[in-house]
Design an enzyme around this catalytic site. Structure first.
Site, PDB file in Angstrom:
ATOM      1  N   HIS A  39       0.877  -1.178   0.000  1.00 54.54           N
ATOM      2  CA  HIS A  39       0.000   0.000   0.000  1.00 54.54           C
ATOM      3  C   HIS A  39       0.914   1.227   0.000  1.00 54.54           C
ATOM      4  CE1 HIS A  39      -3.558   2.379   1.405  1.00 54.54           C
ATOM      5  NE2 HIS A  39      -2.580   3.139   1.870  1.00 54.54           N
ATOM      6  N   HIS A  41       1.402   5.516  -0.700  1.00 49.47           N
ATOM      7  CA  HIS A  41       0.905   6.856  -0.961  1.00 49.47           C
ATOM      8  C   HIS A  41       1.887   7.544  -1.895  1.00 49.47           C
ATOM      9  CE1 HIS A  41      -2.398   7.477   2.158  1.00 49.47           C
ATOM     10  NE2 HIS A  41      -2.079   6.193   2.197  1.00 49.47           N
ATOM     11  N   CYS A  72      -3.775  10.498   4.671  1.00 48.92           N
ATOM     12  CA  CYS A  72      -3.329   9.918   5.936  1.00 48.92           C
ATOM     13  C   CYS A  72      -3.639  10.913   7.044  1.00 48.92           C
ATOM     14  CB  CYS A  72      -1.834   9.618   5.860  1.00 48.92           C
ATOM     15  SG  CYS A  72      -1.229   8.730   7.286  1.00 48.92           S
ATOM     16  N   ASN A  81      -3.539   8.064  -1.965  1.00 48.93           N
ATOM     17  CA  ASN A  81      -3.040   6.733  -2.298  1.00 48.93           C
ATOM     18  C   ASN A  81      -2.597   6.661  -3.752  1.00 48.93           C
ATOM     19  OD1 ASN A  81      -3.925   5.220   0.218  1.00 48.93           O
ATOM     20  ND2 ASN A  81      -5.834   6.150  -0.418  1.00 48.93           N
TER      21      ASN A  81
END
Length: 141
Positions: A39, A41, A72, A81
């Site tokens: 995951h 960003h 976030c 993201n």
């Protein structure tokens, strides 16, 4: 029940392909790649490069979000993201089957961006919107 997957996240978006490689090398000494997800960003513009590194190392699950939405809440200044449209476009360009129809994904991104009254963060969607604007004079999202 149990744990079937561990998702390794760079939720503030400071990772680079080099740091991703090192992290995955260390983690995969204990956990097989089949049990890992990533995951990323895109705060520093490295999300796609980081996804590419993870895929090259055998990771098959990537978290992303349509239009790059999200952020976030506990990291001021962190951007959204990795945009799903950009990830899918890249993976298709590598000849990988994602099971995702890019045109439908772009439409979903346009819908949510219009609803939220914010622009997409997806470079792929932006390029296609510019191309469409050049062709018919209109643009969405």
């Amino acid at each position: 029940m149990g744990c079937y997957e561990i998702s390794l996240g760079d939720t503030i978006g400071v990772g680079t392909p080099g740091s991703v490689r090192k992290m995955l090398e260390d983690v995969m000494k204990t956990v097989p790649s089949e049990a890992l997800a990533v995951h990323f960003h895109d705060t520093y513009g490295q999300a796609l490069a980081n996804v590419m590194m993870a895929v090259e190392m055998g990771i098959n699950v990537v978290d992303s979000s349509v239009a790059g939405l999200g952020g976030c809440p506990y990291a001021p200044g962190a951007s959204g993201n990795a945009a799903t449209e950009d990830v899918v476009y890249m993976l298709h360009g590598l000849g990988l089957d994602t099971g995702v129809e890019l045109s439908k994904l772009i439409s979903a991104g346009e819908f949510i961006c219009k609803f939220l009254q914010r622009p997409t963060a997806s470079k792929v969607a932006q390029a296609l919107q510019r191309r469409r604007k050049t062709v018919d004079g209109s643009i969405s999202c």
